[in-house]
Scaffold this motif. Structure first.
Motif, PDB file in Angstrom:
ATOM      1  N   ARG A 187       0.835  -1.214   0.000  1.00 54.13           N
ATOM      2  CA  ARG A 187       0.000   0.000   0.000  1.00 54.13           C
ATOM      3  C   ARG A 187       0.865   1.257   0.000  1.00 54.13           C
ATOM      4  N   ALA A 188       1.994   1.212   0.694  1.00 54.84           N
ATOM      5  CA  ALA A 188       2.916   2.356   0.675  1.00 54.84           C
ATOM      6  C   ALA A 188       3.657   2.433  -0.656  1.00 54.84           C
ATOM      7  N   MET A 189       4.050   1.275  -1.194  1.00 56.80           N
ATOM      8  CA  MET A 189       4.719   1.266  -2.499  1.00 56.80           C
ATOM      9  C   MET A 189       3.813   1.826  -3.590  1.00 56.80           C
ATOM     10  N   ALA A 190       2.505   1.725  -3.403  1.00 58.75           N
ATOM     11  CA  ALA A 190       1.553   2.200  -4.413  1.00 58.75           C
ATOM     12  C   ALA A 190       1.600   3.711  -4.585  1.00 58.75           C
ATOM     13  N   ASN A 191       2.313   4.434  -3.711  1.00 58.90           N
ATOM     14  CA  ASN A 191       2.540   5.855  -3.962  1.00 58.90           C
ATOM     15  C   ASN A 191       3.249   6.034  -5.301  1.00 58.90           C
ATOM     16  N   SER A 192       4.003   5.026  -5.702  1.00 65.62           N
ATOM     17  CA  SER A 192       4.627   4.974  -7.024  1.00 65.62           C
ATOM     18  C   SER A 192       4.232   3.635  -7.647  1.00 65.62           C
ATOM     19  N   PRO A 193       3.173   3.609  -8.448  1.00 67.27           N
ATOM     20  CA  PRO A 193       2.730   2.341  -9.030  1.00 67.27           C
ATOM     21  C   PRO A 193       3.830   1.586  -9.781  1.00 67.27           C
ATOM     22  N   VAL A 194       4.767   2.301 -10.415  1.00 61.74           N
ATOM     23  CA  VAL A 194       5.849   1.605 -11.112  1.00 61.74           C
ATOM     24  C   VAL A 194       6.769   0.899 -10.117  1.00 61.74           C
ATOM     25  N   THR A 195       6.952   1.491  -8.947  1.00 61.61           N
ATOM     26  CA  THR A 195       7.764   0.838  -7.911  1.00 61.61           C
ATOM     27  C   THR A 195       7.075  -0.426  -7.436  1.00 61.61           C
ATOM     28  N   LEU A 196       5.784  -0.338  -7.158  1.00 57.65           N
ATOM     29  CA  LEU A 196       5.036  -1.516  -6.719  1.00 57.65           C
ATOM     30  C   LEU A 196       5.042  -2.584  -7.813  1.00 57.65           C
ATOM     31  N   ASP A 197       4.807  -2.200  -9.052  1.00 60.56           N
ATOM     32  CA  ASP A 197       4.812  -3.184 -10.136  1.00 60.56           C
ATOM     33  C   ASP A 197       6.178  -3.845 -10.283  1.00 60.56           C
ATOM     34  N   GLY A 198       7.238  -3.068 -10.195  1.00 59.35           N
ATOM     35  CA  GLY A 198       8.591  -3.632 -10.294  1.00 59.35           C
ATOM     36  C   GLY A 198       8.863  -4.618  -9.177  1.00 59.35           C
ATOM     37  N   TYR A 199       8.468  -4.274  -7.972  1.00 63.61           N
ATOM     38  CA  TYR A 199       8.628  -5.164  -6.824  1.00 63.61           C
ATOM     39  C   TYR A 199       7.856  -6.464  -7.035  1.00 63.61           C
ATOM     40  N   LEU A 200       6.610  -6.335  -7.477  1.00 59.87           N
ATOM     41  CA  LEU A 200       5.780  -7.531  -7.690  1.00 59.87           C
ATOM     42  C   LEU A 200       6.338  -8.411  -8.804  1.00 59.87           C
ATOM     43  N   GLU A 201       6.771  -7.809  -9.881  1.00 62.56           N
ATOM     44  CA  GLU A 201       7.292  -8.583 -11.009  1.00 62.56           C
ATOM     45  C   GLU A 201       8.587  -9.309 -10.631  1.00 62.56           C
ATOM     46  N   PHE A 202       9.480  -8.617  -9.938  1.00 64.43           N
ATOM     47  CA  PHE A 202      10.740  -9.242  -9.535  1.00 64.43           C
ATOM     48  C   PHE A 202      10.466 -10.370  -8.539  1.00 64.43           C
ATOM     49  N   SER A 203       9.602 -10.110  -7.576  1.00 63.01           N
ATOM     50  CA  SER A 203       9.260 -11.138  -6.582  1.00 63.01           C
ATOM     51  C   SER A 203       8.605 -12.343  -7.235  1.00 63.01           C
ATOM     52  N   GLN A 204       7.707 -12.099  -8.166  1.00 70.04           N
ATOM     53  CA  GLN A 204       7.019 -13.186  -8.864  1.00 70.04           C
ATOM     54  C   GLN A 204       8.004 -14.010  -9.679  1.00 70.04           C
ATOM     55  N   ALA A 205       8.915 -13.341 -10.371  1.00 67.43           N
ATOM     56  CA  ALA A 205       9.914 -14.061 -11.170  1.00 67.43           C
ATOM     57  C   ALA A 205      10.770 -14.949 -10.272  1.00 67.43           C
ATOM     58  N   LEU A 206      11.210 -14.421  -9.146  1.00 67.79           N
ATOM     59  CA  LEU A 206      12.046 -15.197  -8.234  1.00 67.79           C
ATOM     60  C   LEU A 206      11.291 -16.377  -7.625  1.00 67.79           C
ATOM     61  N   SER A 207       9.981 -16.225  -7.446  1.00 70.84           N
ATOM     62  CA  SER A 207       9.204 -17.300  -6.818  1.00 70.84           C
ATOM     63  C   SER A 207       9.157 -18.554  -7.682  1.00 70.84           C
ATOM     64  N   GLY A 208       9.442 -18.417  -8.963  1.00 68.64           N
ATOM     65  CA  GLY A 208       9.456 -19.576  -9.849  1.00 68.64           C
ATOM     66  C   GLY A 208      10.843 -20.164 -10.040  1.00 68.64           C
ATOM     67  N   GLY A 209      11.777 -19.779  -9.193  1.00 63.22           N
ATOM     68  CA  GLY A 209      13.163 -20.200  -9.360  1.00 63.22           C
ATOM     69  C   GLY A 209      13.466 -21.575  -8.800  1.00 63.22           C
ATOM     70  N   LEU A 210      14.743 -21.896  -8.853  1.00 65.73           N
ATOM     71  CA  LEU A 210      15.245 -23.201  -8.443  1.00 65.73           C
ATOM     72  C   LEU A 210      15.276 -23.408  -6.927  1.00 65.73           C
ATOM     73  N   LEU A 211      15.435 -22.342  -6.179  1.00 68.43           N
ATOM     74  CA  LEU A 211      15.640 -22.479  -4.733  1.00 68.43           C
ATOM     75  C   LEU A 211      14.403 -22.980  -3.995  1.00 68.43           C
ATOM     76  N   GLY A 212      13.241 -22.660  -4.490  1.00 68.74           N
ATOM     77  CA  GLY A 212      12.008 -23.079  -3.845  1.00 68.74           C
ATOM     78  C   GLY A 212      11.613 -22.148  -2.716  1.00 68.74           C
ATOM     79  N   PRO A 213      10.345 -22.211  -2.324  1.00 67.06           N
ATOM     80  CA  PRO A 213       9.830 -21.259  -1.335  1.00 67.06           C
ATOM     81  C   PRO A 213      10.451 -21.394   0.057  1.00 67.06           C
ATOM     82  N   ASP A 214      10.778 -22.607   0.491  1.00 70.58           N
ATOM     83  CA  ASP A 214      11.313 -22.744   1.846  1.00 70.58           C
ATOM     84  C   ASP A 214      12.704 -22.135   1.964  1.00 70.58           C
ATOM     85  N   VAL A 215      13.526 -22.252   0.919  1.00 73.32           N
ATOM     86  CA  VAL A 215      14.873 -21.659   0.962  1.00 73.32           C
ATOM     87  C   VAL A 215      14.781 -20.149   0.754  1.00 73.32           C
ATOM     88  N   SER A 216      13.955 -19.719  -0.189  1.00 74.24           N
ATOM     89  CA  SER A 216      13.847 -18.280  -0.438  1.00 74.24           C
ATOM     90  C   SER A 216      13.265 -17.560   0.773  1.00 74.24           C
TER      91      SER A 216
END
Length: 184
Positions: free
Chosen positions: A36-65
Motif C-alpha cells: 500500500r505504501a509502495m503504491a505511492n509509485s505504481p511503477v515501484t510496486l509493479d517492479g517489486y511484484l514482477e521481480f518477486s514473482q519471477a524469483l518465486s518460480g526459481g530453483l531455490l524453492g519457497p522454503d529456501v527463499s
C-alpha cells in the motif's frame, strides 16, 4: 508513524488501484501495508511484484527463499519484513520456530541450506563483495551457478523491501517480530 501514506485500494487513483489489485492477487487476497505504501509509485510496486514473482518460480524453492528473506530482514534490522516473513514461514510453509530462528542467524541443520544462507549473508553484508571461499563452500555442497545467481536476486529483492519498509516506517500488519539487534 509512516512517512509514506498507505494508499487505500478503494480510493486510489487508477494506476495505483491497478497495481494494488495485482498486489492483492499476488498476496492471496490481502494487500499488505508495504504494498500500500509502495503504491505511492505504481511503477515501484509493479517492479517489486514482477521481480518477486519471477524469483518465486526459481530453483531455490519457497522454503529456501523464505529463509533468505528472514536472514536479510534480520541482518538489515527490518521489523516489518521480519514480521511478514516469519508469518509466511510459519503459516504458509509450516517451518518450525526453531527453523525460523536458525534462518534468522544464517543457520540450518541442512548443510546445503546453511551454505546458501551463508552466501546470502555474505552478499548482503558485503554489499556484493563476497569472499571466494564462501562461493566455493556453496558449490562444494551442490549449489549450482544458477542458484548462486538466484541467491543474489533474492538478497537484492529483500534488501529493497527492507530499505523501503524502514525508510517509509511501515506500520506492521502481521504479528510483530523484533530484530535481535533491537532487543538488546
Amino acid at each position: 508513524m509512516s512517512s509514506l501514506p498507505a494508499i487505500d485500494p478503494n480510493t486510489a487513483p487508477p494506476s495505483a488501484a491497478a497495481a494494488l489489485a495485482r498486489a492483492k492477487k499476488a498476496f492471496g487476497g490481502s494487500v499488505p501495508n508495504l504494498t500500500r505504501a509502495m503504491a505511492n509509485s505504481p511503477v515501484t510496486l509493479d517492479g517489486y511484484l514482477e521481480f518477486s514473482q519471477a524469483l518465486s518460480g526459481g530453483l531455490l524453492g519457497p522454503d529456501v527463499s523464505e529463509r533468505i528473506a528472514l536472514l536479510v530482514a534480520e541482518e538489515n534490522g527490518c521489523g516489518y519484513c521480519l514480521s511478514a516473513h516469519s508469518y509466511v514461514a510459519e503459516h504458509a510453509l509450516h517451518l518450525s520456530s526453531e527453523e525460523i530462528g536458525a534462518a534468522r542467524v544464517g543457520e540450518s541443520a541442512d548443510p546445503r541450506i546453511r551454505a546458501v544462507l551463508q552466501l546470502a549473508s555474505a552478499i548482503n553484508s558485503g554489499r556484493g563483495d563476497v569472499p571466494d571461499d564462501v562461493v566455493e563452500a556453496a558449490r562444494e555442497v551442490g549449489v549450482s551457478d544458477s542458484e548462486i545467481a538466484e541467491v543474489i536476486g533474492h538478497v537484492a529483492a529483500n534488501a529493497f523491501s527492507n530499505y523501503f519498509a524502514k525508510m517509509a516506517r511501515i506500520d506492521i500488519d502481521f504479528p510483530p517480530v523484533t530484530p535481535r539487534r533491537d532487543i538488546a
